[in-house]
Design an enzyme around this catalytic site. Structure first.
Site, mmCIF file in Angstrom:
data_model
loop_
_atom_site.group_PDB
_atom_site.id
_atom_site.type_symbol
_atom_site.label_atom_id
_atom_site.label_comp_id
_atom_site.label_asym_id
_atom_site.label_seq_id
_atom_site.Cartn_x
_atom_site.Cartn_y
_atom_site.Cartn_z
ATOM 1 N N ARG A 60 0.837 -1.220 0.000
ATOM 2 C CA ARG A 60 0.000 0.000 0.000
ATOM 3 C C ARG A 60 0.860 1.253 0.000
ATOM 4 N NH1 ARG A 60 -1.733 2.603 4.376
ATOM 5 N NH2 ARG A 60 -1.897 0.746 5.676
ATOM 6 N N ASP A 185 -7.799 17.240 -15.234
ATOM 7 C CA ASP A 185 -8.071 15.857 -15.597
ATOM 8 C C ASP A 185 -7.736 15.726 -17.080
ATOM 9 O OD1 ASP A 185 -9.182 13.438 -16.439
ATOM 10 O OD2 ASP A 185 -10.798 13.523 -14.963
HETATM 11 N N1 LCS Z 1 -12.116 11.324 -15.330
HETATM 12 C C1 LCS Z 1 -12.730 11.200 -16.515
HETATM 13 C C2 LCS Z 1 -12.575 12.285 -17.546
HETATM 14 C C3 LCS Z 1 -13.495 10.083 -16.783
HETATM 15 O O1 LCS Z 1 -14.094 9.997 -17.980
HETATM 16 C C4 LCS Z 1 -13.655 9.094 -15.781
HETATM 17 C C5 LCS Z 1 -14.484 7.884 -16.000
HETATM 18 C C6 LCS Z 1 -13.005 9.261 -14.563
HETATM 19 C C7 LCS Z 1 -12.247 10.396 -14.366
HETATM 20 C C8 LCS Z 1 -13.111 8.260 -13.449
HETATM 21 O O2 LCS Z 1 -12.259 7.191 -13.711
HETATM 22 P P1 LCS Z 1 -12.493 5.708 -13.161
HETATM 23 O O3 LCS Z 1 -12.607 5.806 -11.673
HETATM 24 O O4 LCS Z 1 -13.726 5.174 -13.777
HETATM 25 O O5 LCS Z 1 -11.232 4.985 -13.576
HETATM 26 N N2 LCS Z 1 -15.319 7.982 -17.121
HETATM 27 C C9 LCS Z 1 -16.195 7.137 -17.503
HETATM 28 C C10 LCS Z 1 -17.048 7.358 -18.604
HETATM 29 O O6 LCS Z 1 -17.080 8.372 -19.275
HETATM 30 N N3 LCS Z 1 -17.802 6.311 -18.789
HETATM 31 O O7 LCS Z 1 -17.580 5.363 -17.826
HETATM 32 C C11 LCS Z 1 -16.553 5.819 -16.935
#
Ligand code: LCS
Length: 411
Positions: A60, A185
């Protein structure tokens, strides 16, 4: 002898953080599938926990396979270091928790991935954190939303799913003038197309689930910091919260990253061709793709990005019902959330990824009911276009709006 000149991005994608294993010579970074690490004696154990010996202690708190991935992504983004996370949301929450506290305020892009906004609005608000969500494609709105207690400007560019772009240099200047950090992001662009830290951002986050892994078989996230001081603070919180990465997960993502450059090139070329086809189709109401001159921020995309990416959105004439008919008629593109894999995925944000946003906020952020999101993969583009063409014909026949077969397939 290693050449001291920095290598080009396409080379770093394949080599950064990865060296033949010193113990065995293994060229592929081994999966160090262990929860804990033995100390030679009590003094060594104590030195590791005091931070005087940088060796590993407990997975961890760090693991060699995860460290290889962290070094790779940090190098690609131009950061001082990175932290692997269990998911993109674990990475985002570690950033929120590190830099926000009682009374803090966040200004963010209104159409971010739903949970990135909702967790602040619904959960962090319980601990006295406030947030304002604005169309950050207009920097003046970001500036106007700043308050004395604003600690973070949180930008997603391109934004999910509206494909709005934000001028990252302008947002960095606004954040810093107000004493706040700029967090970006960078999931939709990937470091191949955009490196926010070079444009003034302090921290970058990714859902590695998407383009970086690229094979729709694992979830993961990463935080990249520009400055050591921020990385140290992030590490403390992230390790204590426990949303860290597993070595097998890290290994799969490292393997995926090796083809990031190749996949991005193919997927974005496909996406542009598909977007042009849709823009010329009589059954399509609108297309938002940063690589098309019709995108309101096409010039910014050219300045700020090394390519427009492989995700875009569009609306079908006839609104939600026509969009649903199109989605249901697709035979090659798969109806599923997520993006950035080698296979083309289609989804309907208003009823799926962004459904927990109240309708008024969703619409204000530009996520209309007719918006269909297409995440284009690496298939032969002729097959993708033929699939959309037949589905549009089916949808149009159902609507009675546009004669079936009105769109010409360009192969
Ligand atoms: N940031 C963006 C721009 C994302 O599109 C997503 C997930 C995340 C963060 C979160 O990431 P995760 O925890 O799922 O790895 N986006 C998704 C989408 O557009 N469709 O399903 C998940």
């Amino acid at each position: 002898m290693t050449d001291p000149r920095p290598m080009h991005l396409a080379t770093r994608i394949i080599h950064a953080g990865q060296h033949p294993d010193p113990a065995t010579g293994a060229v592929s970074t081994p999966i160090y599938q262990t929860s804990t690490f033995a100390f030679r004696d009590a003094d060594e154990g104590a030195a590791r926990f005091l931070g005087k010996d940088p060796g590993y202690k407990y997975t961890r708190l760090g693991n060699p396979t995860v460290a290889a991935l962290e070094e790779c992504v940090a190098t690609l983004e131009g950061g001082c270091g990175a932290l692997g996370a269990a998911t993109g949301m674990a990475a985002i929450n570690a950033v929120y928790l590190t830099f926000l506290g009682q009374g803090a305020h966040v200004v963010g892009t209104d159409s971010v991935y739903g949970p990135s906004r909702l967790v602040l609005e619904n959960e962090y608000s319980r601990f006295g954190v406030a947030s304002s969500w604005v169309d950050s494609s207009r920097p003046a709105l970001v500036e106007a939303a700043m308050r004395p207690e604003t600690r973070m400007v949180y930008i997603e560019s391109p934004a999910n799913p509206t494909m709005k772009l934000s001028d990252l240099r302008a947002c960095a200047d606004i954040a810093h003038a107000g004493g706040a950090l700029l967090v970006v992001d960078n999931t939709f662009a990937s470091p191949v197309l955009q490196r926010p830290l070079e444009m003034g951002a302090d921290v970058v986050v990714h859902s590695l689930t998407k383009f970086l892994n690229g094979h729709t078989d694992v979830v993961g996230g990463v935080i990249v910091a520009k400055r050591r001081e921020h990385l140290d603070r992030l590490k403390k919180v992230h390790y204590a919260m426990g949303g860290t990465m597993d070595p097998h997960q890290a290994w799969l993502i490292l393997r995926g990253i090796k083809t990031l450059g190749l996949r991005m090139e193919k997927a974005q070329a496909n996406a542009l061709e598909v977007a042009r086809f849709l823009e010329g189709h009589p059954a399509i109401a609108w297309v938002l793709h940063p690589g098309l001159p019709s995108h309101p921020q096409h010039d910014l995309a050219r300045r700020q990005m090394d390519g427009p990416g492989a995700v875009f959105s569009f609306g079908v004439k006839g609104g939600l019902e026509a969009g649903k008919a199109l989605i249901n008629g697709l035979k090659l593109a798969t109806l599923a959330v997520s993006l950035g894999g080698v296979e083309t995925l289609v989804e309907h944000p208003a009823s799926m990824t962004h459904t927990s946003m109240p309708r008024a906020e969703r619409e204000a952020a530009g996520i209309s009911d007719d918006l269909v999101r297409l995440a284009v993969g690496c298939e032969d583009v002729r097959d993708l276009i033929a699939d959309l063409d037949q589905a549009l014909a089916v949808a149009a026949a159902a609507e009675g709006a546009v004669p079936a077969g009105a769109g010409a397939v360009r192969t």
